[in-house]
Design a protein around this motif. Structure first.
Motif, mmCIF file in Angstrom:
data_model
loop_
_atom_site.group_PDB
_atom_site.id
_atom_site.type_symbol
_atom_site.label_atom_id
_atom_site.label_comp_id
_atom_site.label_asym_id
_atom_site.label_seq_id
_atom_site.Cartn_x
_atom_site.Cartn_y
_atom_site.Cartn_z
ATOM 1 N N THR A 82 -17.969 20.415 3.159
ATOM 2 C CA THR A 82 -17.269 19.972 1.955
ATOM 3 C C THR A 82 -17.421 18.466 1.776
ATOM 4 O O THR A 82 -17.719 17.981 0.682
ATOM 5 N N VAL A 83 -17.232 17.718 2.861
ATOM 6 C CA VAL A 83 -17.378 16.265 2.778
ATOM 7 C C VAL A 83 -18.835 15.892 2.515
ATOM 8 O O VAL A 83 -19.131 15.029 1.675
ATOM 9 N N ALA A 84 -19.761 16.544 3.191
ATOM 10 C CA ALA A 84 -21.181 16.200 3.042
ATOM 11 C C ALA A 84 -21.709 16.518 1.646
ATOM 12 O O ALA A 84 -22.529 15.779 1.111
ATOM 13 N N LEU A 85 -21.247 17.611 1.055
ATOM 14 C CA LEU A 85 -21.778 18.031 -0.239
ATOM 15 C C LEU A 85 -21.003 17.489 -1.439
ATOM 16 O O LEU A 85 -21.546 17.371 -2.526
ATOM 17 N N HIS A 86 -19.727 17.185 -1.248
ATOM 18 C CA HIS A 86 -18.903 16.848 -2.406
ATOM 19 C C HIS A 86 -18.391 15.423 -2.415
ATOM 20 O O HIS A 86 -17.911 14.960 -3.441
ATOM 21 N N LEU A 87 -18.449 14.746 -1.297
ATOM 22 C CA LEU A 87 -18.076 13.332 -1.276
ATOM 23 C C LEU A 87 -19.326 12.505 -1.090
ATOM 24 O O LEU A 87 -19.421 11.667 -0.206
ATOM 25 N N GLU A 88 -20.299 12.760 -1.939
ATOM 26 C CA GLU A 88 -21.589 12.111 -1.742
ATOM 27 C C GLU A 88 -21.588 10.659 -2.200
ATOM 28 O O GLU A 88 -22.354 9.852 -1.724
ATOM 29 N N HIS A 89 -20.741 10.314 -3.132
ATOM 30 C CA HIS A 89 -20.711 8.940 -3.623
ATOM 31 C C HIS A 89 -19.973 8.045 -2.619
ATOM 32 O O HIS A 89 -18.927 8.436 -2.109
ATOM 33 N N PRO A 90 -20.497 6.869 -2.333
ATOM 34 C CA PRO A 90 -19.835 5.975 -1.368
ATOM 35 C C PRO A 90 -18.388 5.652 -1.734
ATOM 36 O O PRO A 90 -17.544 5.484 -0.857
ATOM 37 N N LYS A 91 -18.082 5.594 -3.029
ATOM 38 C CA LYS A 91 -16.704 5.310 -3.461
ATOM 39 C C LYS A 91 -15.753 6.395 -2.962
ATOM 40 O O LYS A 91 -14.659 6.114 -2.493
#
Length: 192
Positions: A82-91
């Motif tokens: 979930t983090v790898a695929l959906h929090l891809e933007h550095p912000k």
């Protein structure tokens, strides 16, 4: 982060349910284009490692210990993907980092109270839950001081890595460095 590490399954099931809902909702995002493409090597290695650990747990000669590790393993895999695929933007990853920082500070406050005044006190007192009596050490949100120590050991490296390498202003680096030092203090209070 707090429910899933307890030794009582009644407290673990809500955390696994939240992870399952997150994983299912995350499937809708896979059709969209990524601004920052996730690393295929990292995703593949995480999948292979999870499969290897699941096979070890499934075929272990000590079923009653190993099989119960399958659910936390699946939860960790869902959380990672979930983090790898959906929090891809550095912000967005910075927001996750700041959430870890807040959890460390709150665990510090709870841990100081537990280590100095009442080891059995739990922030889940409203569920009529108390930590086991014993040495006066910090457990924070967690039932066991070892679980708090594990959380701190993992998140502190995120803090220090961001202090050294992230593109954040100096005041942010100083805050994260302070939180890292606070984390080491809490780690000492766990006696783990």
């Amino acid at each position: 982060a707090t429910y899933g590490a307890w030794t009582k399954p009644a407290f673990q099931w809500p955390a696994y349910g939240m992870l399952a809902v997150t994983g299912l909702l995350g499937l809708f995002r896979l059709r969209k284009n990524f601004k920052f493409t996730p690393s295929v090597v990292c995703l593949l290695s995480a999948t292979l490692f999870t499969g290897y650990m699941a096979a070890r747990a499934w075929f272990s000669p000590v079923e009653y210990l190993a099989r119960q590790d399958l659910l936390p393993l699946a939860g960790a895999f869902i959380a990672y993907t979930t983090v790898a695929l959906h929090l891809e933007h550095p912000k967005w990853r910075k927001w996750l980092l700041w959430a870890f920082a807040v959890l460390i500070v709150v665990n510090f406050a709870i841990g100081v109270y537990q280590a100095q005044y009442d080891r059995t006190w739990s922030p889940y007192w409203w569920l009529h839950y108390a930590r086991n009596p014993g040495e006066m050490n910090a457990g924070g949100f967690y039932h066991s001081e070892n679980h708090l120590a594990g959380f701190l050991e993992i998140t502190t490296f995120f803090m220090l890595g961001s202090v050294l390498f992230a593109r954040i202003p100096l005041w942010g680096r100083m805050v994260l460095l302070f939180v890292s030092l606070l984390s080491f203090v809490v780690l000492l209070m766990t006696y783990s």
